[in-house]
Scaffold this motif. Sequence first.
Motif, short mmCIF file in Angstrom:
data_model
loop_
_atom_site.label_atom_id
_atom_site.label_comp_id
_atom_site.label_asym_id
_atom_site.label_seq_id
_atom_site.Cartn_x
_atom_site.Cartn_y
_atom_site.Cartn_z
N ALA A 158 1.27 8.58 -6.89
CA ALA A 158 1.68 9.98 -6.78
C ALA A 158 2.68 10.36 -7.87
O ALA A 158 2.81 11.53 -8.21
CB ALA A 158 2.28 10.25 -5.40
N ALA A 208 0.83 -1.21 0.00
CA ALA A 208 0.00 0.00 0.00
C ALA A 208 0.86 1.25 0.00
O ALA A 208 0.56 2.23 -0.69
CB ALA A 208 -0.93 0.00 1.21
N THR A 209 1.95 1.22 0.76
CA THR A 209 2.86 2.37 0.80
C THR A 209 3.49 2.59 -0.57
O THR A 209 3.58 3.72 -1.06
CB THR A 209 3.95 2.14 1.87
OG1 THR A 209 3.31 1.91 3.12
CG2 THR A 209 4.87 3.33 1.98
N LEU A 213 -6.11 5.48 0.18
CA LEU A 213 -4.86 4.84 0.59
C LEU A 213 -4.33 5.35 1.93
O LEU A 213 -3.88 4.54 2.74
CB LEU A 213 -3.79 5.00 -0.49
CG LEU A 213 -3.79 3.91 -1.55
CD1 LEU A 213 -2.74 4.19 -2.60
CD2 LEU A 213 -3.58 2.55 -0.95
N PRO A 214 -4.37 6.66 2.21
CA PRO A 214 -3.89 7.10 3.52
C PRO A 214 -4.65 6.44 4.67
O PRO A 214 -4.06 6.03 5.67
CB PRO A 214 -4.11 8.61 3.51
CG PRO A 214 -4.06 8.97 2.05
CD PRO A 214 -4.68 7.80 1.35
N GLN A 260 -3.59 12.50 -7.66
CA GLN A 260 -4.40 12.45 -6.44
C GLN A 260 -5.17 11.14 -6.32
O GLN A 260 -6.03 10.99 -5.46
CB GLN A 260 -5.40 13.62 -6.45
CG GLN A 260 -4.74 14.97 -6.50
CD GLN A 260 -3.94 15.25 -5.25
OE1 GLN A 260 -4.42 15.08 -4.14
NE2 GLN A 260 -2.69 15.65 -5.43
N GLY A 263 -4.29 8.22 -5.24
CA GLY A 263 -4.09 7.55 -3.96
C GLY A 263 -5.07 8.03 -2.91
O GLY A 263 -5.64 7.23 -2.16
N GLU A 264 -5.28 9.34 -2.85
CA GLU A 264 -6.23 9.89 -1.90
C GLU A 264 -7.65 9.48 -2.26
O GLU A 264 -8.46 9.18 -1.39
CB GLU A 264 -6.12 11.42 -1.82
CG GLU A 264 -4.91 11.91 -1.05
CD GLU A 264 -3.60 11.78 -1.81
OE1 GLU A 264 -3.62 11.61 -3.05
OE2 GLU A 264 -2.55 11.83 -1.16
N ILE A 307 -3.52 2.75 4.90
CA ILE A 307 -2.18 2.66 5.49
C ILE A 307 -2.24 2.92 6.99
O ILE A 307 -1.61 2.21 7.78
CB ILE A 307 -1.22 3.62 4.77
CG1 ILE A 307 -0.96 3.11 3.34
CG2 ILE A 307 0.10 3.76 5.54
CD1 ILE A 307 -0.23 4.07 2.45
N ARG A 357 0.92 3.97 -3.05
CA ARG A 357 0.73 5.42 -2.89
C ARG A 357 1.83 6.17 -3.64
O ARG A 357 1.56 7.16 -4.31
CB ARG A 357 0.74 5.80 -1.40
CG ARG A 357 0.53 7.28 -1.18
CD ARG A 357 0.35 7.66 0.25
NE ARG A 357 1.45 7.17 1.07
CZ ARG A 357 1.51 7.29 2.39
NH1 ARG A 357 0.52 7.86 3.03
NH2 ARG A 357 2.54 6.84 3.06
N ARG A 358 3.08 5.69 -3.55
CA ARG A 358 4.19 6.34 -4.24
C ARG A 358 4.03 6.22 -5.76
O ARG A 358 4.24 7.18 -6.49
CB ARG A 358 5.52 5.71 -3.80
CG ARG A 358 6.73 6.52 -4.23
CD ARG A 358 8.03 5.77 -4.04
NE ARG A 358 8.13 4.58 -4.87
CZ ARG A 358 8.27 4.58 -6.21
NH1 ARG A 358 8.30 5.70 -6.87
NH2 ARG A 358 8.36 3.45 -6.87
#
Length: 116
Positions: free
Chosen positions: A25, A17-18, A50-51, A43, A45-46, A54, A21-22
């Motif tokens: 992005a 997941a981390t 994802l935040p 955007q 990931g948002e 995580i 996100r990368r």
Amino acid sequence: MLLDLETFTVESALEAATELRRVLAARTHRRKVLGQEVIVPGQLGEALQLPRIINRLQSKQQRQREAGLEDFQDLWPTLSPQTRERVLTAIGWYDPKELDWDDKRSNRRPVVDPDR
């Protein structure tokens, strides 16, 4: 490279997941702001929460970690094969069946055990 959902543990899902996100992005978009063209990070990931996933995977509460794992397992199949491939490559996972016979890694399975 298609991974079964059962292979994800809380730790491996957090790592994936981390990285996801990368990867998301890294997709950039051009926008005009006050007449100037600027490049902004993606955007997606948002939008995919994802935040929150995580944060749940990092939680001290087992129930929250399990909820985060379930959320990630729901999200994973919806991603494009290219995105999944980028994430798995970045975290060092591979399918031993896809390697050449002479590759030293060909007799090893990806490490998903949290005690590695």
